[in-house]
Design a protein around this motif. Sequence first.
Motif, PDB file in Angstrom:
ATOM      1  N   GLN A   7      33.687  14.678 -42.192  1.00 39.07           N
ATOM      2  CA  GLN A   7      34.916  13.879 -42.340  1.00 39.07           C
ATOM      3  C   GLN A   7      36.120  14.660 -41.847  1.00 39.07           C
ATOM      4  O   GLN A   7      36.968  14.123 -41.158  1.00 39.07           O
ATOM      5  CB  GLN A   7      35.098  13.461 -43.809  1.00 39.07           C
ATOM      6  CG  GLN A   7      36.275  12.543 -44.028  1.00 39.07           C
ATOM      7  CD  GLN A   7      36.085  11.199 -43.348  1.00 39.07           C
ATOM      8  OE1 GLN A   7      35.012  10.621 -43.408  1.00 39.07           O
ATOM      9  NE2 GLN A   7      37.109  10.735 -42.678  1.00 39.07           N
ATOM     10  N   GLN A   8      36.192  15.933 -42.171  1.00 39.60           N
ATOM     11  CA  GLN A   8      37.291  16.777 -41.717  1.00 39.60           C
ATOM     12  C   GLN A   8      37.283  16.911 -40.202  1.00 39.60           C
ATOM     13  O   GLN A   8      38.326  16.855 -39.560  1.00 39.60           O
ATOM     14  CB  GLN A   8      37.199  18.168 -42.374  1.00 39.60           C
ATOM     15  CG  GLN A   8      38.345  19.097 -42.019  1.00 39.60           C
ATOM     16  CD  GLN A   8      39.689  18.560 -42.493  1.00 39.60           C
ATOM     17  OE1 GLN A   8      39.784  18.055 -43.602  1.00 39.60           O
ATOM     18  NE2 GLN A   8      40.698  18.654 -41.656  1.00 39.60           N
ATOM     19  N   ASP A  11      38.592  13.649 -38.768  1.00 43.94           N
ATOM     20  CA  ASP A  11      40.044  13.554 -38.951  1.00 43.94           C
ATOM     21  C   ASP A  11      40.783  14.433 -37.951  1.00 43.94           C
ATOM     22  O   ASP A  11      41.794  14.025 -37.372  1.00 43.94           O
ATOM     23  CB  ASP A  11      40.430  13.958 -40.380  1.00 43.94           C
ATOM     24  CG  ASP A  11      40.027  12.914 -41.409  1.00 43.94           C
ATOM     25  OD1 ASP A  11      39.712  11.782 -40.995  1.00 43.94           O
ATOM     26  OD2 ASP A  11      40.042  13.238 -42.620  1.00 43.94           O
ATOM     27  N   ASP A  12      40.285  15.629 -37.743  1.00 45.86           N
ATOM     28  CA  ASP A  12      40.918  16.522 -36.771  1.00 45.86           C
ATOM     29  C   ASP A  12      40.813  15.965 -35.364  1.00 45.86           C
ATOM     30  O   ASP A  12      41.754  16.043 -34.575  1.00 45.86           O
ATOM     31  CB  ASP A  12      40.265  17.911 -36.832  1.00 45.86           C
ATOM     32  CG  ASP A  12      40.622  18.659 -38.115  1.00 45.86           C
ATOM     33  OD1 ASP A  12      41.597  18.253 -38.785  1.00 45.86           O
ATOM     34  OD2 ASP A  12      39.899  19.628 -38.454  1.00 45.86           O
ATOM     35  N   TYR A  14      40.499  12.797 -34.289  1.00 49.14           N
ATOM     36  CA  TYR A  14      41.245  11.565 -34.028  1.00 49.14           C
ATOM     37  C   TYR A  14      42.684  11.591 -34.548  1.00 49.14           C
ATOM     38  O   TYR A  14      43.384  10.577 -34.548  1.00 49.14           O
ATOM     39  CB  TYR A  14      40.483  10.364 -34.606  1.00 49.14           C
ATOM     40  CG  TYR A  14      39.168  10.173 -33.903  1.00 49.14           C
ATOM     41  CD1 TYR A  14      39.129   9.758 -32.579  1.00 49.14           C
ATOM     42  CD2 TYR A  14      37.968  10.443 -34.552  1.00 49.14           C
ATOM     43  CE1 TYR A  14      37.927   9.607 -31.926  1.00 49.14           C
ATOM     44  CE2 TYR A  14      36.764  10.292 -33.897  1.00 49.14           C
ATOM     45  CZ  TYR A  14      36.747   9.876 -32.580  1.00 49.14           C
ATOM     46  OH  TYR A  14      35.555   9.740 -31.918  1.00 49.14           O
ATOM     47  N   ARG A  16      43.936  12.000 -37.528  1.00 47.07           N
ATOM     48  CA  ARG A  16      44.228  11.477 -38.863  1.00 47.07           C
ATOM     49  C   ARG A  16      44.565  12.633 -39.781  1.00 47.07           C
ATOM     50  O   ARG A  16      43.867  13.640 -39.788  1.00 47.07           O
ATOM     51  CB  ARG A  16      43.040  10.695 -39.411  1.00 47.07           C
ATOM     52  CG  ARG A  16      42.793   9.407 -38.664  1.00 47.07           C
ATOM     53  CD  ARG A  16      41.685   8.647 -39.290  1.00 47.07           C
ATOM     54  NE  ARG A  16      40.423   9.308 -38.924  1.00 47.07           N
ATOM     55  CZ  ARG A  16      39.239   8.725 -38.990  1.00 47.07           C
ATOM     56  NH1 ARG A  16      39.129   7.501 -39.452  1.00 47.07           N
ATOM     57  NH2 ARG A  16      38.171   9.370 -38.638  1.00 47.07           N
ATOM     58  N   ARG A  18      45.501  13.932 -43.686  1.00 50.02           N
ATOM     59  CA  ARG A  18      45.463  13.616 -45.107  1.00 50.02           C
ATOM     60  C   ARG A  18      46.892  13.572 -45.638  1.00 50.02           C
ATOM     61  O   ARG A  18      47.769  14.286 -45.153  1.00 50.02           O
ATOM     62  CB  ARG A  18      44.673  14.684 -45.864  1.00 50.02           C
ATOM     63  CG  ARG A  18      43.256  14.782 -45.427  1.00 50.02           C
ATOM     64  CD  ARG A  18      42.376  14.147 -46.442  1.00 50.02           C
ATOM     65  NE  ARG A  18      40.995  14.237 -45.960  1.00 50.02           N
ATOM     66  CZ  ARG A  18      40.114  13.336 -46.242  1.00 50.02           C
ATOM     67  NH1 ARG A  18      40.440  12.317 -46.984  1.00 50.02           N
ATOM     68  NH2 ARG A  18      38.895  13.456 -45.808  1.00 50.02           N
ATOM     69  N   SER A  20      48.962  10.973 -45.435  1.00 51.72           N
ATOM     70  CA  SER A  20      49.857  10.076 -44.704  1.00 51.72           C
ATOM     71  C   SER A  20      50.357   8.950 -45.594  1.00 51.72           C
ATOM     72  O   SER A  20      51.423   8.399 -45.377  1.00 51.72           O
ATOM     73  CB  SER A  20      49.158   9.505 -43.470  1.00 51.72           C
ATOM     74  OG  SER A  20      48.058   8.709 -43.847  1.00 51.72           O
TER      75      SER A  20
END
Length: 134
Positions: A7-8, A11-12, A14, A16, A18, A20
Amino acid sequence: MTLTRTQQELDDRYGRARGSRGRRWAWIGVGAVAVAVVGYLGWTTVAQTTDAVDIDVTGFHLVDEHRVTVDFQVTLRQGEPVTCIIEAQDTEHGIVGWRVVEYPADPAHTRRFSETVPTTAEATTGLVPSCWIP
């Protein structure tokens, strides 16, 4: 552990971030405060102009060395009484006579008045420095 790591990584990859959601609420709060400040400033401006009294001295006439007549008009909210200070001044702008005059309510928006002020010395001008709604 792999799920969190995956998941991390997603997120990195694309962009995104945490937290927000917290930033979004902060901007909403800033916007609400800005709207409240603009509303308050608008309300105080409107409230001050509704009680404003506009004075225009249209002329003065020296009756003799102990009297001056001042002609003026007052513009204010309809149906309100008004109180004015009328003064006479000498060549050095010293006040040589003054009166406080109260006028009753009137349906006219602009009213014209002519008042004679007794003086202690010869006046060179007549003024209406202030009028207000009592």
